[in-house]
Each structure stands twice: as structure tokens, then as C-alpha cells.
Design a protein around this motif. Structure first.
Motif, PDB file in Angstrom:
ATOM      1  N   TYR A  66       0.837  -1.201   0.000  1.00 62.45           N
ATOM      2  CA  TYR A  66       0.000   0.000   0.000  1.00 62.45           C
ATOM      3  C   TYR A  66       0.873   1.254   0.000  1.00 62.45           C
ATOM      4  O   TYR A  66       0.643   2.182  -0.776  1.00 62.45           O
ATOM      5  N   CYS A  67       1.888   1.284   0.863  1.00 65.19           N
ATOM      6  CA  CYS A  67       2.764   2.458   0.927  1.00 65.19           C
ATOM      7  C   CYS A  67       3.552   2.637  -0.363  1.00 65.19           C
ATOM      8  O   CYS A  67       3.739   3.765  -0.833  1.00 65.19           O
ATOM      9  N   PHE A  70       1.213   4.116  -2.869  1.00 67.43           N
ATOM     10  CA  PHE A  70       0.929   5.503  -2.528  1.00 67.43           C
ATOM     11  C   PHE A  70       2.101   6.403  -2.916  1.00 67.43           C
ATOM     12  O   PHE A  70       1.912   7.475  -3.495  1.00 67.43           O
TER      13      PHE A  70
END
Length: 78
Positions: A66-67, A70
Motif C-alpha cells: 500500500y505504501c 501511494f
């Protein structure tokens, strides 16, 4: 709709060319039918996720992915 074309190349084509749908060869049609039949026979679904079996490693992997996504989007926008 088929007779109108906004692109210059498509505009230069006769209208009967734009109206005809592409036709597949008989071998391709039979291969596609066989593949669809085999797909119907197969059980392609995985087992449902048991929420009690999610480990901390699963959570870490999700957060890392996810990071990373992002940050990639943030760098792309910047």
C-alpha cells in the motif's frame, strides 16, 4: 454510428468496411468454444478467506504494498 468516423483514416474508408464486424476463422471459433467448455468444467474459485488465519506478516506485506503504491502515485503526480 458505424458509418461515421472522426479519425481521418477511418473517414477515408467506405462505410461498408466500418459496418462489418471482424470474423474469426472456423479453427479459432472451435478453439474458443473448447476453452469456454473447459473453463466451465474447472473450479477456478479459491477457498474463502478465514479472517482468523491472517498473520502479522500478511498485514506487513499489505502495508508495504500500500505504501509503495501511494508513494509511486505521489511521485507521479508531483
Amino acid at each position: 454510428m458505424f458509418g461515421t468516423a472522426r479519425h481521418p483514416f477511418r473517414r477515408s474508408l467506405p462505410t461498408h468496411v466500418l459496418r462489418e464486424m471482424p470474423k474469426h476463422e472456423p479453427e479459432v471459433v472451435s478453439a474458443m468454444r473448447r476453452a469456454e467448455e473447459r473453463l466451465r468444467e474447472m473450479d477456478v474459485r479459491s477457498e474463502p478467506v478465514n479472517l482468523k488465519r491472517i498473520t502479522m506478516q500478511d498485514v506487513r506485506d499489505f502495508l508495504i504494498a500500500y505504501c509503495a503504491c501511494f508513494l509511486a502515485v505521489a511521485v507521479f503526480i508531483a
